[in-house]
Design a protein around this motif. Structure first.
Motif, PDB file in Angstrom:
ATOM      1  N   PHE A  33       0.888  -1.355  -0.070  1.00 45.71           N
ATOM      2  CA  PHE A  33       0.011   0.209   0.093  1.00 45.71           C
ATOM      3  C   PHE A  33       0.951   1.135  -0.010  1.00 45.71           C
ATOM      4  O   PHE A  33       0.280   2.469   0.195  1.00 45.71           O
ATOM      5  CB  PHE A  33      -0.793   0.175   1.257  1.00 45.71           C
ATOM      6  N   SER A  34       2.144   1.015  -0.141  1.00 46.15           N
ATOM      7  CA  SER A  34       3.105   2.264  -0.005  1.00 46.15           C
ATOM      8  C   SER A  34       2.739   3.546  -0.885  1.00 46.15           C
ATOM      9  O   SER A  34       3.199   4.368  -0.496  1.00 46.15           O
ATOM     10  CB  SER A  34       4.510   1.708  -0.154  1.00 46.15           C
ATOM     11  N   LYS A  35       2.265   3.130  -1.804  1.00 46.70           N
ATOM     12  CA  LYS A  35       2.055   4.346  -2.978  1.00 46.70           C
ATOM     13  C   LYS A  35       0.577   4.958  -2.695  1.00 46.70           C
ATOM     14  O   LYS A  35       0.108   5.871  -3.463  1.00 46.70           O
ATOM     15  CB  LYS A  35       2.310   4.072  -4.354  1.00 46.70           C
ATOM     16  N   LEU A  36      -0.106   4.394  -1.608  1.00 43.53           N
ATOM     17  CA  LEU A  36      -1.441   4.767  -1.623  1.00 43.53           C
ATOM     18  C   LEU A  36      -1.486   6.029  -0.317  1.00 43.53           C
ATOM     19  O   LEU A  36      -0.784   5.672   0.747  1.00 43.53           O
ATOM     20  CB  LEU A  36      -2.444   3.629  -1.366  1.00 43.53           C
ATOM     21  N   ARG A  37      -2.334   7.020  -0.497  1.00 42.71           N
ATOM     22  CA  ARG A  37      -2.336   7.957   0.430  1.00 42.71           C
ATOM     23  C   ARG A  37      -3.598   8.357   0.308  1.00 42.71           C
ATOM     24  O   ARG A  37      -4.526   9.008  -0.382  1.00 42.71           O
ATOM     25  CB  ARG A  37      -1.377   9.237   0.281  1.00 42.71           C
ATOM     26  N   ASN A  38      -4.421   8.499   1.616  1.00 42.70           N
ATOM     27  CA  ASN A  38      -5.736   9.384   1.864  1.00 42.70           C
ATOM     28  C   ASN A  38      -6.838   8.650   0.945  1.00 42.70           C
ATOM     29  O   ASN A  38      -7.393   9.328   0.104  1.00 42.70           O
ATOM     30  CB  ASN A  38      -5.782  10.698   1.684  1.00 42.70           C
ATOM     31  N   THR A  39      -6.871   7.311   0.820  1.00 36.61           N
ATOM     32  CA  THR A  39      -7.505   6.348   0.040  1.00 36.61           C
ATOM     33  C   THR A  39      -8.771   5.765   0.768  1.00 36.61           C
ATOM     34  O   THR A  39      -8.844   5.064   2.015  1.00 36.61           O
ATOM     35  CB  THR A  39      -6.735   5.609  -0.564  1.00 36.61           C
ATOM     36  N   ILE A  40      -9.943   5.397   0.020  1.00 37.40           N
ATOM     37  CA  ILE A  40     -11.009   4.854   0.208  1.00 37.40           C
ATOM     38  C   ILE A  40     -11.297   4.015  -0.823  1.00 37.40           C
ATOM     39  O   ILE A  40     -10.981   4.167  -2.105  1.00 37.40           O
ATOM     40  CB  ILE A  40     -12.134   5.558   0.677  1.00 37.40           C
ATOM     41  N   GLY A  41     -11.981   2.724  -0.466  1.00 40.52           N
ATOM     42  CA  GLY A  41     -12.325   1.834  -1.825  1.00 40.52           C
ATOM     43  C   GLY A  41     -13.543   1.891  -2.170  1.00 40.52           C
ATOM     44  O   GLY A  41     -14.398   1.818  -0.963  1.00 40.52           O
ATOM     45  N   ALA A  42     -14.091   1.781  -3.240  1.00 40.32           N
ATOM     46  CA  ALA A  42     -15.595   1.572  -3.634  1.00 40.32           C
ATOM     47  C   ALA A  42     -15.938   0.108  -3.519  1.00 40.32           C
ATOM     48  O   ALA A  42     -15.397  -0.823  -3.962  1.00 40.32           O
ATOM     49  CB  ALA A  42     -15.748   2.191  -5.115  1.00 40.32           C
ATOM     50  N   GLN A  43     -17.192  -0.131  -3.059  1.00 39.03           N
ATOM     51  CA  GLN A  43     -17.699  -1.488  -2.983  1.00 39.03           C
ATOM     52  C   GLN A  43     -18.305  -1.721  -4.112  1.00 39.03           C
ATOM     53  O   GLN A  43     -18.361  -2.859  -4.819  1.00 39.03           O
ATOM     54  CB  GLN A  43     -18.422  -1.509  -1.858  1.00 39.03           C
ATOM     55  N   ASN A  44     -19.226  -0.872  -4.700  1.00 38.94           N
ATOM     56  CA  ASN A  44     -20.183  -0.989  -6.019  1.00 38.94           C
ATOM     57  C   ASN A  44     -19.682   0.226  -6.993  1.00 38.94           C
ATOM     58  O   ASN A  44     -19.385   1.318  -6.421  1.00 38.94           O
ATOM     59  CB  ASN A  44     -21.318  -1.119  -5.593  1.00 38.94           C
ATOM     60  N   PHE A  45     -19.941  -0.052  -8.066  1.00 38.22           N
ATOM     61  CA  PHE A  45     -19.683   0.826  -9.219  1.00 38.22           C
ATOM     62  C   PHE A  45     -20.664   0.852 -10.157  1.00 38.22           C
ATOM     63  O   PHE A  45     -21.245  -0.250 -10.458  1.00 38.22           O
ATOM     64  CB  PHE A  45     -18.341   0.514  -9.941  1.00 38.22           C
ATOM     65  N   ASP A  46     -21.312   2.143 -10.716  1.00 41.08           N
ATOM     66  CA  ASP A  46     -22.448   2.198 -11.575  1.00 41.08           C
ATOM     67  C   ASP A  46     -21.601   2.359 -12.877  1.00 41.08           C
ATOM     68  O   ASP A  46     -21.062   3.123 -13.334  1.00 41.08           O
ATOM     69  CB  ASP A  46     -23.145   3.354 -11.190  1.00 41.08           C
ATOM     70  N   THR A  47     -21.927   1.071 -13.618  1.00 40.67           N
ATOM     71  CA  THR A  47     -21.379   0.919 -14.963  1.00 40.67           C
ATOM     72  C   THR A  47     -21.977   2.187 -16.054  1.00 40.67           C
ATOM     73  O   THR A  47     -21.218   2.569 -17.123  1.00 40.67           O
ATOM     74  CB  THR A  47     -21.187  -0.172 -15.602  1.00 40.67           C
ATOM     75  N   LYS A  48     -23.163   2.397 -15.597  1.00 40.71           N
ATOM     76  CA  LYS A  48     -23.694   3.423 -16.634  1.00 40.71           C
ATOM     77  C   LYS A  48     -23.147   4.757 -16.391  1.00 40.71           C
ATOM     78  O   LYS A  48     -22.802   5.676 -17.412  1.00 40.71           O
ATOM     79  CB  LYS A  48     -25.237   3.483 -16.532  1.00 40.71           C
ATOM     80  N   THR A  49     -23.242   5.144 -14.991  1.00 43.27           N
ATOM     81  CA  THR A  49     -22.448   6.541 -14.857  1.00 43.27           C
ATOM     82  C   THR A  49     -21.232   6.642 -14.703  1.00 43.27           C
ATOM     83  O   THR A  49     -20.713   7.846 -14.794  1.00 43.27           O
ATOM     84  CB  THR A  49     -23.291   7.138 -13.579  1.00 43.27           C
ATOM     85  N   GLY A  50     -20.570   5.493 -14.665  1.00 47.51           N
ATOM     86  CA  GLY A  50     -19.119   5.617 -14.348  1.00 47.51           C
ATOM     87  C   GLY A  50     -18.773   6.044 -12.910  1.00 47.51           C
ATOM     88  O   GLY A  50     -17.376   6.379 -12.686  1.00 47.51           O
ATOM     89  N   LYS A  51     -19.549   6.074 -11.939  1.00 47.09           N
ATOM     90  CA  LYS A  51     -19.511   6.683 -10.625  1.00 47.09           C
ATOM     91  C   LYS A  51     -19.726   5.483  -9.572  1.00 47.09           C
ATOM     92  O   LYS A  51     -20.463   4.665  -9.939  1.00 47.09           O
ATOM     93  CB  LYS A  51     -20.204   7.765 -10.255  1.00 47.09           C
ATOM     94  N   TRP A  52     -19.100   5.550  -8.430  1.00 51.71           N
ATOM     95  CA  TRP A  52     -19.312   4.524  -7.379  1.00 51.71           C
ATOM     96  C   TRP A  52     -20.502   4.742  -6.701  1.00 51.71           C
ATOM     97  O   TRP A  52     -21.360   5.916  -6.759  1.00 51.71           O
ATOM     98  CB  TRP A  52     -18.299   4.714  -6.272  1.00 51.71           C
ATOM     99  N   SER A  53     -21.180   3.586  -6.457  1.00 46.05           N
ATOM    100  CA  SER A  53     -22.552   3.740  -5.791  1.00 46.05           C
ATOM    101  C   SER A  53     -22.626   3.613  -4.049  1.00 46.05           C
ATOM    102  O   SER A  53     -23.389   3.790  -3.497  1.00 46.05           O
ATOM    103  CB  SER A  53     -23.702   2.943  -6.385  1.00 46.05           C
TER     104      SER A  53
END
Length: 425
Positions: free
Chosen positions: A276-296
């Motif tokens: 994880f050394s290159k990650l900073r101030n990061t959260i992960g999306a659990q679900n992703f809306d393929t139509k809008t291209g945004k996390w849900s």
């Protein structure tokens, strides 16, 4: 002078009244004679009934209809851009103003009352250490490991040692496999014991820096919204609800630990695949809306943040002001999603949301597929290739997979083979 007829009428009226009085007096004497002729036991029974009625009327309490629980409005309690809290989010929050916190006391059936008391006893027993003790142990641990402590990780275990098994140990193995120079602190009362020391001994004996320490909630929550909420919980003024109090304390504890110290929090059912050394101030999306291209929806099983990051402050504030112990995920993944959706785009909130493939390549509904090999080999190969290229970790969704067996040739079997430390020792 009175007329003779009037005098006669007066005498008749007087005689009638005198006769009525004599009758009433005679009736009274007859009743008293009757009462005194009754057995003594009757008087005792009558006196007992009279005293019982009197006691009931004196000590009974009229209980009004319970008022509807007041819903805390985000517009009323959430800090705005112009509020003092938002301009200086690190101000101590020690006031007991009812305008800031207003929780309704809810009547609960006896089963929930007992559960509430057990939870409070656990909370109070885990907060009996003096403030310098917890802080001193962490400070000594980090300082002694400072020269080689490249990453700082936190885990929490607010349960007994009975549930701490192979999967939790493997999560630790995978962490150190990808971060051999990391420092891991497990905040747990049960692991901070002689039995817990034995569980962690293989890691310590092999040079890995890991420590279990019982939580000092008073110190960890101090000068945040969590402090007032926790004090109200100990006083019995917060309804813990049906969801495990330990789970909700873990939801809050991870936020406060990162806010106080900075670093990375991961759940004990997360398998780490790469650094994880290159990650900073990061959260992960659990679900992703393929139509809008945004996390849900986001998740809080993996959180990577700098010390006193303003987004962590908002998470803790949201927890304290909107706590609901009856809704699964309300104080965890849904909380993270609510806050991020509100602050996205605001100045001062710098963070990254990674796609689901980073930490959650399959959600809880598809986790079984990673434990089996009965699915088509093409899907298995493609999914394994995606995880190898795009995933930093895999969340195993313990609640839905704990009882599943690892089938040889499955994706989880492959992950275990590549991430274990002690498998060949």
């Amino acid at each position: 002078m009175f007329h003779p007829m009037e005098q006669s009428a007066k005498r008749s009226q007087y005689s009638l009244l005198h006769f009525s009085f004599l009758q009433l007096h005679h009736l009274k004497r007859s009743m008293l004679s009757l009462l005194f002729s009754l057995p003594t036991s009757f008087f005792a029974l009558f006196l007992l009934l009279l005293l019982s009625y009197n006691a009931f009327t004196v000590f009974s309490v009229h209980v009004p209809k319970s008022p509807t629980t007041t819903t805390l409005s985000n517009s009323k309690f959430s800090s705005s851009l112009n509020s003092p809290l938002f301009k200086n989010p690190h101000l101590p929050l020690l006031q007991n103003s009812t305008e800031s916190f207003s929780f309704s006391t809810i009547q609960r059936p006896s089963r929930r009352v007992k559960k509430h008391k057990r939870g409070l006893r656990s909370v109070r027993s885990e907060s009996h250490f003096p403030v310098p003790f917890f802080h001193a142990r962490l400070k000594a641990f980090f300082n002694n490991s400072h020269s080689s402590c490249k990453e700082r990780f936190f885990m929490t275990w607010i349960s007994s040692l009975k549930g701490f098994g192979e999967r939790e140990l493997f999560s630790m193995e995978s962490l150190f496999k990808s971060h051999p120079e990391a420092c891991l602190v497990i905040v747990s009362k049960s692991l901070d014991s002689n039995a817990g020391t034995q569980i962690l001994k293989p890691f310590v004996s092999n040079g890995f820096k890991v420590m279990a320490v019982a939580p000092d909630f008073g110190y960890i929550f101090k000068d945040t919204h969590a402090e007032t909420w926790f004090n109200r919980l100990k006083e019995g003024n917060v309804d813990p609800g049906e969801v495990s109090l330990g789970q909700n304390l873990s939801n809050l504890l991870r936020l406060a630990l990162l806010y106080k110290f900075g670093g990375t929090y991961i759940d004990l059912d997360v398998v780490v695949l790469k650094s994880f050394s290159k990650l900073r101030n990061t959260i992960g999306a659990q679900n992703f809306d393929t139509k809008t291209g945004k996390w849900s929806r986001l998740n809080n099983a993996v959180l990577i943040f700098d010390k006193k990051h303003p987004l962590l402050f908002k998470f803790i504030e949201e927890f304290a002001l909107t706590f609901d112990g009856n809704k699964w995920g309300h104080n965890g993944p849904y909380l993270i999603s609510r806050v991020v959706s509100r602050v996205s785009g605001r100045p001062g909130f710098n963070f990254t949301v990674l796609p689901p493939s980073a930490f959650y390549p399959v959600d809880w509904r598809g986790i079984r597929s990673l434990f089996r090999d009965e699915i088509s080999s093409k899907w298995l190969i493609n999914k394994m290739e995606q995880i190898r290229k795009e995933s930093f970790a895999v969340h195993l969704w313990n609640r839905h997979s704990r009882k599943l067996k690892v089938v040889k040739g499955s994706i989880v079997d492959s992950i275990i083979s590549s991430c274990c430390i002690f498998c060949n020792i």
